[in-house]
Motif scaffolding. Structure first.
Motif, short mmCIF file in Angstrom:
data_model
loop_
_atom_site.label_atom_id
_atom_site.label_comp_id
_atom_site.label_asym_id
_atom_site.label_seq_id
_atom_site.Cartn_x
_atom_site.Cartn_y
_atom_site.Cartn_z
N ALA A 79 -0.36 34.71 -81.77
CA ALA A 79 -0.32 34.18 -83.14
C ALA A 79 -1.22 35.01 -84.06
CB ALA A 79 -0.75 32.72 -83.15
N CYS A 80 -2.39 35.38 -83.58
CA CYS A 80 -3.31 36.19 -84.40
C CYS A 80 -2.73 37.57 -84.65
CB CYS A 80 -4.67 36.29 -83.71
SG CYS A 80 -5.59 34.73 -83.72
N ALA A 81 -2.09 38.15 -83.64
CA ALA A 81 -1.46 39.46 -83.81
C ALA A 81 -0.34 39.39 -84.84
CB ALA A 81 -0.93 39.97 -82.48
N GLU A 82 0.44 38.32 -84.79
CA GLU A 82 1.54 38.14 -85.75
C GLU A 82 1.00 37.98 -87.17
OE1 GLU A 82 5.41 35.86 -84.85
OE2 GLU A 82 4.10 34.40 -85.88
N ARG A 89 0.05 36.83 -94.83
CA ARG A 89 1.04 36.31 -95.80
C ARG A 89 2.01 35.43 -95.03
NH1 ARG A 89 0.34 41.71 -97.30
NH2 ARG A 89 2.27 42.29 -96.25
N PHE A 90 1.73 34.15 -95.00
CA PHE A 90 2.47 33.19 -94.19
C PHE A 90 3.94 33.10 -94.57
CE2 PHE A 90 -1.97 32.06 -94.23
CZ PHE A 90 -2.25 32.02 -92.88
N VAL A 116 -9.50 29.38 -93.31
CA VAL A 116 -10.00 30.67 -93.78
C VAL A 116 -9.28 31.79 -93.04
CG1 VAL A 116 -12.04 32.15 -93.97
CG2 VAL A 116 -12.27 29.68 -94.23
N TRP A 117 -8.75 32.75 -93.79
CA TRP A 117 -8.13 33.93 -93.19
C TRP A 117 -8.85 35.16 -93.74
CZ3 TRP A 117 -5.49 35.46 -89.23
CH2 TRP A 117 -4.98 36.75 -89.22
#
Length: 146
Positions: A79-82, A89-90, A116-117
């Motif tokens: 998920a973090c890699a994606e 940008r979701f 937070v991203w």
């Protein structure tokens, strides 16, 4: 004899003062930065409802990407890699032109991301007409499918 008792008493009093001054004194270390990376910690939810404010949350997971992937998300590293691939940008994780065949019923599902991203506050959501359209819109993605 009196002089000896006074000397012993004075020595005992001095030792007590020294012990009292050093015992219980705690030295706190200054906080240190543990990472050079901005934090990325998110809460992702899926719920039935027309928007983030009215959706009845059915599932919720946490996802931390920095300093390392973690959380209750079933696949935090993927998920973090994606998310890193789309630079957080979701909207790019949702396929609005899916070829899936779904019914036209209106039973909306809302997916939300808050937290937070890369050090910046995030509050994002998207709503699908029904569960079929949500599965089609999220496709093979990992980050929003949990």
């Amino acid at each position: 004899m009196r002089r000896t008792l006074k000397a012993v008493g004075a020595a005992a009093a001095a030792a007590t003062c020294v012990l009292a001054a050093t015992a219980g004194t705690a030295h706190a270390e200054a906080p240190q930065t543990k990472s050079l990376y901005a934090p990325s910690a998110l809460v992702l939810t899926v719920g039935q409802g027309e928007d983030a404010g009215s959706a009845a949350v059915e599932r919720a997971v946490t996802l931390t990407c920095a300093p390392r992937p973690a959380g209750s998300h079933p696949a935090p590293a993927a998920a973090c890699a994606e998310l890193a691939e789309v630079n957080g940008r979701f909207t790019e994780l949702v396929d609005s032109a899916s070829d899936a065949i779904c019914t036209k019923e209106w039973q909306p599902y809302t997916v939300t991301v808050a937290g937070v991203w890369n050090g910046k506050q995030v509050n994002w959501s998207t709503t699908f007409a029904n569960r079929c359209e949500m599965k089609a819109g999220l496709g093979e993605g990992v980050a929003l499918s949990f």
